[in-house]
Design a protein around this motif. Structure first.
Motif, PDB file in Angstrom:
ATOM      1  N   VAL A   1       0.833  -1.191   0.000  1.00  0.00           N
ATOM      2  CA  VAL A   1       0.000   0.000   0.000  1.00  0.00           C
ATOM      3  C   VAL A   1       0.872   1.247   0.000  1.00  0.00           C
ATOM      4  N   GLU A   2       1.909   1.244   0.838  1.00  0.00           N
ATOM      5  CA  GLU A   2       2.783   2.411   0.905  1.00  0.00           C
ATOM      6  C   GLU A   2       3.448   2.691  -0.438  1.00  0.00           C
ATOM      7  N   TRP A   3       3.936   1.620  -1.107  1.00  0.00           N
ATOM      8  CA  TRP A   3       4.586   1.795  -2.399  1.00  0.00           C
ATOM      9  C   TRP A   3       3.612   2.363  -3.428  1.00  0.00           C
ATOM     10  N   ARG A   9      -1.504   8.590  -5.884  1.00  0.00           N
ATOM     11  CA  ARG A   9      -2.491   8.606  -4.803  1.00  0.00           C
ATOM     12  C   ARG A   9      -3.924   8.580  -5.336  1.00  0.00           C
ATOM     13  N   LYS A  10      -4.122   8.409  -6.632  1.00  0.00           N
ATOM     14  CA  LYS A  10      -5.455   8.507  -7.218  1.00  0.00           C
ATOM     15  C   LYS A  10      -6.014   7.164  -7.682  1.00  0.00           C
ATOM     16  N   TYR A  11      -5.629   6.072  -7.046  1.00  0.00           N
ATOM     17  CA  TYR A  11      -6.152   4.762  -7.424  1.00  0.00           C
ATOM     18  C   TYR A  11      -7.631   4.668  -7.095  1.00  0.00           C
ATOM     19  N   GLU A  12      -8.402   4.129  -8.015  1.00  0.00           N
ATOM     20  CA  GLU A  12      -9.812   3.839  -7.770  1.00  0.00           C
ATOM     21  C   GLU A  12      -9.969   2.446  -7.188  1.00  0.00           C
TER      22      GLU A  12
END
Length: 78
Positions: A1-3, A9-12
């Protein structure tokens, strides 16, 4: 998740389960053409059970129905 968040930061949505299937296809099949069609019916977190309670899973059935309809359109127009 951090990677993932460090890069965008805009993943759906993030789909991980199919990677194993595609790896098996790649390792064992000469013709590696593949199509993965997934339907998204929940947030994949603690809200999942709450959404599944809506009309006994109606949102999940609706998502699956839409995925199947989309598959038929793809197959009819190939």
């Amino acid at each position: 998740v951090e990677w993932l968040l460090a890069h965008n930061r805009k993943y759906e949505a993030v789909e991980m389960e199919t990677q194993g299937v595609l790896a098996a296809i790649f390792d064992r099949v000469k013709n590696r053409s593949s199509l993965v069609l997934r339907c998204v019916s929940d947030y994949g977190d603690e809200r999942k059970k709450e959404l599944d309670r809506i009309d006994k899973g109606a949102l999940r059935r609706y998502a699956v129905h839409n995925a199947v309809e989309f598959l038929w359109v793809l197959l009819e127009n190939k």
